[in-house]
Design an enzyme around this catalytic site. Structure first.
Site, mmCIF file in Angstrom:
data_model
loop_
_atom_site.group_PDB
_atom_site.id
_atom_site.type_symbol
_atom_site.label_atom_id
_atom_site.label_comp_id
_atom_site.label_asym_id
_atom_site.label_seq_id
_atom_site.Cartn_x
_atom_site.Cartn_y
_atom_site.Cartn_z
ATOM 1 N N TYR A 10 40.255 42.241 35.700
ATOM 2 C CA TYR A 10 39.742 41.455 34.303
ATOM 3 C C TYR A 10 38.147 41.680 33.644
ATOM 4 C CZ TYR A 10 40.416 37.747 38.429
ATOM 5 O OH TYR A 10 41.112 37.657 39.287
ATOM 6 N N CYS B 65 46.213 57.388 39.233
ATOM 7 C CA CYS B 65 46.408 57.465 38.023
ATOM 8 C C CYS B 65 46.771 56.584 36.588
ATOM 9 C CB CYS B 65 47.855 58.339 37.944
ATOM 10 S SG CYS B 65 47.395 60.110 39.146
ATOM 11 N N GLU B 66 45.852 56.025 36.391
ATOM 12 C CA GLU B 66 45.212 54.937 35.391
ATOM 13 C C GLU B 66 43.921 55.454 34.914
ATOM 14 O OE1 GLU B 66 48.302 52.517 34.968
ATOM 15 O OE2 GLU B 66 49.173 53.325 35.964
ATOM 16 N N GLU C 183 37.883 22.410 45.513
ATOM 17 C CA GLU C 183 38.789 22.752 46.202
ATOM 18 C C GLU C 183 37.665 24.562 45.639
ATOM 19 O OE1 GLU C 183 41.919 22.854 43.834
ATOM 20 O OE2 GLU C 183 42.720 21.015 44.989
ATOM 21 N N PRO C 184 36.658 24.745 45.713
ATOM 22 C CA PRO C 184 35.931 25.772 45.850
ATOM 23 C C PRO C 184 36.689 26.966 46.549
ATOM 24 C CG PRO C 184 35.076 24.660 47.592
ATOM 25 C CD PRO C 184 35.805 23.645 47.145
ATOM 26 N N GLY C 185 36.996 27.926 46.287
ATOM 27 C CA GLY C 185 37.237 29.413 47.057
ATOM 28 C C GLY C 185 35.947 30.522 46.619
ATOM 29 N N ARG C 186 35.996 31.479 45.376
ATOM 30 C CA ARG C 186 34.685 32.329 45.246
ATOM 31 C C ARG C 186 33.664 32.101 45.945
ATOM 32 N NH1 ARG C 186 35.303 35.629 40.872
ATOM 33 N NH2 ARG C 186 36.705 34.210 39.826
ATOM 34 N N GLY D 140 36.673 26.181 41.104
ATOM 35 C CA GLY D 140 35.950 27.352 39.739
ATOM 36 C C GLY D 140 33.942 27.083 39.519
ATOM 37 N N ARG E 152 39.635 44.275 40.388
ATOM 38 C CA ARG E 152 38.961 42.581 39.391
ATOM 39 C C ARG E 152 38.194 43.761 38.293
ATOM 40 N NH1 ARG E 152 34.677 40.117 40.602
ATOM 41 N NH2 ARG E 152 35.527 38.654 39.368
HETATM 42 C C1 LIG Z 1 41.818 29.500 42.485
HETATM 43 C C2 LIG Z 1 42.419 27.398 42.646
HETATM 44 C C3 LIG Z 1 40.544 27.342 43.425
HETATM 45 C C4 LIG Z 1 39.578 28.005 43.454
HETATM 46 O O1 LIG Z 1 38.715 28.584 42.141
HETATM 47 P P1 LIG Z 1 37.574 29.541 42.601
HETATM 48 O O2 LIG Z 1 37.110 29.656 40.823
HETATM 49 O O3 LIG Z 1 37.413 30.267 43.331
HETATM 50 O O4 LIG Z 1 36.277 28.229 43.202
HETATM 51 C C5 LIG Z 1 40.948 26.197 43.628
HETATM 52 N N1 LIG Z 1 41.665 25.175 43.036
HETATM 53 C C6 LIG Z 1 43.132 25.569 42.338
HETATM 54 C C7 LIG Z 1 44.477 24.831 42.507
HETATM 55 C C8 LIG Z 1 42.919 27.166 42.947
HETATM 56 O O5 LIG Z 1 44.340 27.594 41.829
#
Ligand SMILES: *Cc1c(COP(=O)(O)O)cnc(C)c1O
Length: 447
Positions: free
Chosen positions: A336, A369-370, A293-296, A247, A332
């Site tokens: 959102y 077409c949206e 658990e970083p993603g973004r 997050g 995106r």
């Molecule tokens: C999506 C998700 C993440 C990653 O979130 P980011 O905002 O991309 O860092 C981590 N843990 C879980 C369980 C998720 O669903």
């Protein structure tokens, strides 16, 4: 303003200035690959990984990359080579993780709707950690663990009922969200797990949302969870693992970045170090294992999406830039209301920062077409843009290519990777022929 995002900059030549990602010209890529396409920088990805490791690993915090942000196999391979673990949310993602070189032990399986088939496959593959999202899922996993006589390590994902200041579609730890279990449900789940010699509950997990720009919600959630852990201890249950989710927010500059830096100053944005410091001091007394658990935050700024202008549609009261990219390629904004900075690939030499007289106001749209197929409203862009010009969306490394689809029977864009002065195709475009390959002109008889 030459440096736009990590590794992306305008470089001048005799006639003009043009965008380069590392030492590759975007224009040259576009002469080889049909637009729209995604392109990522390997150096930018490595920088993010190194910054993340430098912030968390000295504190003994384990990093699992949440691959749903970008699950391209070539990028996953780089993440795996750097020694990170991975967070998955489906069995398809498990197969990607294993084929990219992650150890099954280093996989965390998250998600509210893991099916019996998915859980079984993950148990048999030896996935290292299951984050349980309900007592119902626990019951299914106990049955699977007992049947296959496999040790299964789990954490219970709790809902800390925290409100987070982010878009409502990306909060995941507020009261009433579908994710996690209520605190009251944890004790009965620990009791239920005691009946299995194979399933162990080792700790608690949380993931409170995405694009979070302050440490406060993490600290609130951690405090609540620590209280819960103390209470459980008095009941005889000792938990030794905490998974704090992802997050961490990133800075998306908006489409006005050519004229001003309206995305806020750098200092408004927290770094991996800020999050690490906050977490470490909140958990100073904690003896057990901590993971995140970083993603973004690992991939958002590593890539761009390149598109060509199909028309400049002059009309009243609004003029439009109609691109060959659409919401199916970059969802995106439609999903959102996200904004992605949009800049021309070429600028006249003198126009590094165009004066207001050289700017026009445009709505930037795609061909689908949206009405939600709109990337920007009233974007201030150079008034000499023309059909055929290339445009670049910035910060499109996370939650972009992975969400692309073929709505309106559009192909799925290619993904490229640059490394210094080399460029590679890491996903070919999925063409019309590919897309219709599974459809039948004459229906297949099923029953
Ligand atoms: C999506 C998700 C993440 C990653 O979130 P980011 O905002 O991309 O860092 C981590 N843990 C879980 C369980 C998720 O669903």
């Amino acid at each position: 303003m030459t440096q736009l995002t990590p590794q992306l900059r305008y470089l001048p030549n005799a006639q003009q200035q043009a965008l380069w990602l590392e030492n590759v010209s975007i224009q040259q890529l576009a002469s080889q690959v049909a637009t729209p396409f995604y392109c990522y920088s390997k150096a930018a990805l490595l920088n993010n990984i190194h910054a993340c490791k430098a912030a968390f690993e000295p504190e003994n915090i384990h990093i699992h990359y949440a691959m749903k942000a970008n699950s391209n196999l070539s990028l996953l391979r780089i993440v795996a080579e750097q020694g990170l673990g991975v967070d998955i949310v489906s069995i398809g993602e498990m197969h990607r993780a294993l084929s990219a070189g992650f150890d099954a032990q280093d996989i965390v399986f998250s998600g509210v709707g893991k099916t019996t088939a998915e859980l079984t496959a993950a148990v048999l593959a030896g996935v290292g950690q299951f984050n349980l999202e309900s007592k119902e899922e626990l019951a299914v996993l106990i049955t699977i663990a007992n049947k296959h006589q496999q040790l299964v390590s789990t954490l219970i994902r709790v809902n800390p009922e925290i409100t987070v200041d982010t878009h409502k579609n990306i909060t995941t730890g507020a009261k009433g969200n579908k994710f996690g279990v209520n605190f009251d449900d944890v004790l009965p789940m620990l009791v239920a797990a005691e009946h299995s010699p194979f399933l162990q509950v080792n700790g608690l997990a949380m993931h409170i949302g995405s694009q979070i720009h302050t440490t406060a919600p993490y600290l609130d959630a951690i405090a609540k969870i620590q209280t819960l852990i103390s209470e459980l201890k008095t009941q005889g249950y000792t938990l030794t693992q905490l998974d704090l989710g992802g997050g961490f927010g990133v800075q998306y500059k908006d489409h006005q970045m050519l004229t001003s830096n309206t995305g806020g100053s750098e200092s408004d944005y927290l770094t991996f170090n800020d999050f690490s410091n906050a977490i470490t001091s909140a958990l100073a007394d904690w003896q057990g294992r901590i993971s995140i658990e970083p993603g973004r935050s690992l991939v958002a700024d590593i890539g761009v999406m390149v598109s060509e202008i199909t028309y400049i549609k002059e009309s009243q009261p609004t003029s439009f830039i109609v691109l060959d990219a659409a919401m199916n390629d970059l969802m995106r904004p439609a999903l959102y209301q996200a904004t992605h900075a949009l800049i021309p690939v070429q600028l006249p030499l003198q126009e590094q920062v165009p004066s207001t007289a050289q700017l026009n106001s445009y709505d930037v749209v795609g061909p689908i077409c949206e009405s939600t197929d709109t990337f920007a409203k009233s974007a201030q862009l150079p008034n000499d843009l023309a059909a055929g010009d290339l445009m670049c969306f910035l910060y499109t490394g996370a939650y972009c290519a992975v969400m692309s689809n073929s709505y309106n029977s559009r192909p799925i864009a290619a993904e490229l990777l640059v490394d210094d002065d080399q460029a590679y195709v890491i996903r070919q475009a999925i063409t019309q022929e590919n897309l219709t390959a599974f459809e039948q002109h004459t229906a297949l008889k099923l029953l």
